[in-house]
Design a protein around this motif. Structure first.
Motif, PDB file in Angstrom:
ATOM      1  N   TRP A 186       0.840  -1.206   0.000  1.00 36.69           N
ATOM      2  CA  TRP A 186       0.000   0.000   0.000  1.00 36.69           C
ATOM      3  C   TRP A 186       0.875   1.256   0.000  1.00 36.69           C
ATOM      4  CZ3 TRP A 186      -1.558   4.145   3.257  1.00 36.69           C
ATOM      5  CH2 TRP A 186      -2.825   4.690   2.991  1.00 36.69           C
ATOM      6  N   ASP A 269      -8.794  -8.204  -1.278  1.00 43.36           N
ATOM      7  CA  ASP A 269      -7.820  -7.973  -2.340  1.00 43.36           C
ATOM      8  C   ASP A 269      -8.515  -8.026  -3.699  1.00 43.36           C
ATOM      9  OD1 ASP A 269      -5.575  -7.789  -3.892  1.00 43.36           O
ATOM     10  OD2 ASP A 269      -4.463  -9.355  -2.845  1.00 43.36           O
ATOM     11  N   SER A 315      -5.622   4.408  -6.469  1.00 45.12           N
ATOM     12  CA  SER A 315      -5.410   3.767  -5.174  1.00 45.12           C
ATOM     13  C   SER A 315      -5.154   2.283  -5.347  1.00 45.12           C
ATOM     14  CB  SER A 315      -6.628   3.976  -4.280  1.00 45.12           C
ATOM     15  OG  SER A 315      -7.781   3.467  -4.903  1.00 45.12           O
ATOM     16  N   GLU A 316      -4.432   1.717  -4.398  1.00 48.19           N
ATOM     17  CA  GLU A 316      -4.185   0.275  -4.384  1.00 48.19           C
ATOM     18  C   GLU A 316      -5.529  -0.412  -4.129  1.00 48.19           C
ATOM     19  OE1 GLU A 316      -0.979  -0.548  -4.772  1.00 48.19           O
ATOM     20  OE2 GLU A 316      -1.070  -2.707  -4.433  1.00 48.19           O
ATOM     21  N   ASN A 331      -7.087   5.681  -0.907  1.00 53.70           N
ATOM     22  CA  ASN A 331      -5.953   6.431  -0.359  1.00 53.70           C
ATOM     23  C   ASN A 331      -6.279   6.994   1.015  1.00 53.70           C
ATOM     24  OD1 ASN A 331      -4.264   6.011  -2.555  1.00 53.70           O
ATOM     25  ND2 ASN A 331      -5.200   7.704  -3.698  1.00 53.70           N
TER      26      ASN A 331
END
Ligand code: FES
Ligand SMILES: [Fe+2]
Length: 459
Positions: A186, A269, A315-316, A331
């Motif tokens: 992240w 995920d 964002s991840e 984020n």
């Protein structure tokens, strides 16, 4: 040596001893009392918030010597301070004279705190520096008992500051275990692996704090609870599965899953089909109006670098939940703050990137941070309100005394569906409630334990 004062001594039995936790939390269901009983809430304030590592603040919020920020650990008001020597402390924001809130500011920079009531003055190490008209005291005011109480263990993991009163708790790094790998991912896509925490979007809801944590990895509710946001994003997503549009088909057929890593921590995920190329993350960003314009502007201004820069604005696609009170999503850094058994703050701190090694240039960083705000407005504003409505309505439902249980058995008992891996982690399809069953095992373990709690004061 720093003085440790033991608390929770055998002469002061914990309320937790009064309950049959194995009855209240079973494999497939939890009793309504754990969300509604004020005595259980009070026990949580030592067994959970204090008994295990609790997220307190981010180092970027107190970057300089003598910076401070006021926060809470459960119901304890704290001043998180970086003292003159750079040591980060969690001082109790409670004057040792008669108990008033010592510091009334949200943040600032100071070497000492003067109590607004009678003017006792404390160094930011917590040591009592002086009292007005000391000749009025026969006692030795240098006695350490007059120094501020502080959290005996404060540790950071890559900028995230945690504290615990439990002197037997594992070192933070060990406690976090393998979820650190996902926290690293992240962070590491940012220059120098750094983010700076910004101001917050603050919500308060009339419901128990656990309702938010129970929802943090819940992939079952999305298509129903967030339908309006899903439909909005669907219109922009085209054929692509990204953002909320992941959930427009049966979620368990989509490339995403949940993983439980221990100690109450889990993540969702959505990266299995992330393309590892510049622009790969940006391609998965939740779609929203105006995106094409930003993309075109970045290409015009930054040419070949544009997509790598746009990845820093996106964002991840993973939601990381650190029990009991921290979520990293998009984020944002979200923090759950219990207020009472039936009231909770849910605070969303935005983050921005810094140009750690000077490679990006000021213009690019400014553009990226502006776009981070735009891309990250959607869920906190249009999704969180849906979730909070659910939490408040659950709290209402749980006031029905005779109807006692909430169920969390989705995915339980179906052969091969929930998998345990060599490292002890557990994975399951996105809609399973395995994450909730597992974090409740940790909750129950903590409620059943007799934590070895202490505060400390400067000598
Ligand atoms: S309560 Fe702080 S000085 Fe009296
Ligand atoms: Fe939600």
């Amino acid at each position: 040596m720093t003085a440790l004062e033991k608390i929770g001594s055998p002469t002061r039995p914990s309320g937790a001893a009064l309950y049959d936790w194995d009855y209240l939390v079973q494999e497939d269901r939890a009793h309504r009392l754990i969300y509604t009983d004020p005595a259980i809430f009070e026990a949580e304030m030592t067994h959970i918030f204090g008994g295990t590592w609790t997220y307190l603040a981010h180092e970027s919020e107190i970057p300089h010597a003598n910076d401070f920020i006021t926060r809470r650990m459960g119901l304890r008001p704290l001043i998180i301070v970086r003292d003159a020597d750079g040591q980060i402390r969690g001082l109790y924001n409670r004057c040792t004279h008669r108990g008033t809130t010592l510091c009334r500011w949200e943040k600032g920079n100071t070497k000492s705190f003067q109590c607004p009531y009678h003017g006792w003055n404390f160094l930011n190490t917590g040591k009592l520096r002086g009292v007005p008209w000391p000749e009025g005291y026969a006692a030795d005011m240098r006695d350490p008992k007059y120094n501020l109480a502080q959290v005996p263990r404060v540790e950071s993991y890559r900028g995230f500051i945690f504290g615990t009163l439990n002197i037997d708790a594992l070192p933070l790094r060990e406690h976090l275990g393998t979820i650190t790998a996902i926290i690293d991912e992240w962070l590491d896509r940012n220059p120098g692996g750094k983010v700076v925490v910004c101001e917050a979007n603050r919500f308060r809801y009339k419901g128990n704090w656990k309702l938010a944590y129970d929802n943090s990895c819940d992939g079952y509710h999305v298509a129903y609870s967030h339908r309006s946001l899903l439909e909005t994003e669907n219109r922009f997503a085209g054929e692509n599965a990204k953002g909320m549009a992941y959930y427009r088909n049966s979620p368990d057929t989509q490339p995403m899953y949940m993983r439980y890593t221990g100690h109450g921590n889990h993540f969702k995920d959505k990266r299995p089909n992330l393309e590892k190329r510049p622009g790969g993350l940006w391609a998965m960003e939740s779609p929203h109006p105006g995106m094409e314009h930003y993309e075109a502007e970045f290409i015009k201004r930054y040419g070949d670098r544009a997509f790598a820069l746009l990845d820093l604005a996106g964002s991840e696609p993973v939601n990381i939940n650190i029990f009991p009170n921290l979520s990293l999503l998009g984020n944002h850094i979200q923090v759950f703050e219990p207020i009472s058994v039936e009231e909770t703050n849910a605070i969303w701190y935005g983050t921005m990137i810094v140009d750690e090694d000077g490679k990006l240039g000021d213009d690019a960083v400014t553009d990226i941070n502006a776009l981070r705000m735009r891309t990250q407005e959607g869920f906190p504003n249009f999704g969180e309100v849906d979730d909070i409505a659910n939490f408040e309505q659950i709290q209402r439902g749980l006031m029905a005394i005779e109807d006692e249980w909430v169920y969390m058995h989705r995915g339980l008992g179906i052969p091969g569906r929930v998998k345990t891996h060599a490292d002890g982690s557990i994975t399951a399809p996105a809609t399973d409630e395995a994450f909730m069953r597992e974090h409740f095992k940790e909750w129950k373990r903590l409620m059943q334990a007799r934590p070895n709690l202490a505060i400390r004061r400067e000598p």
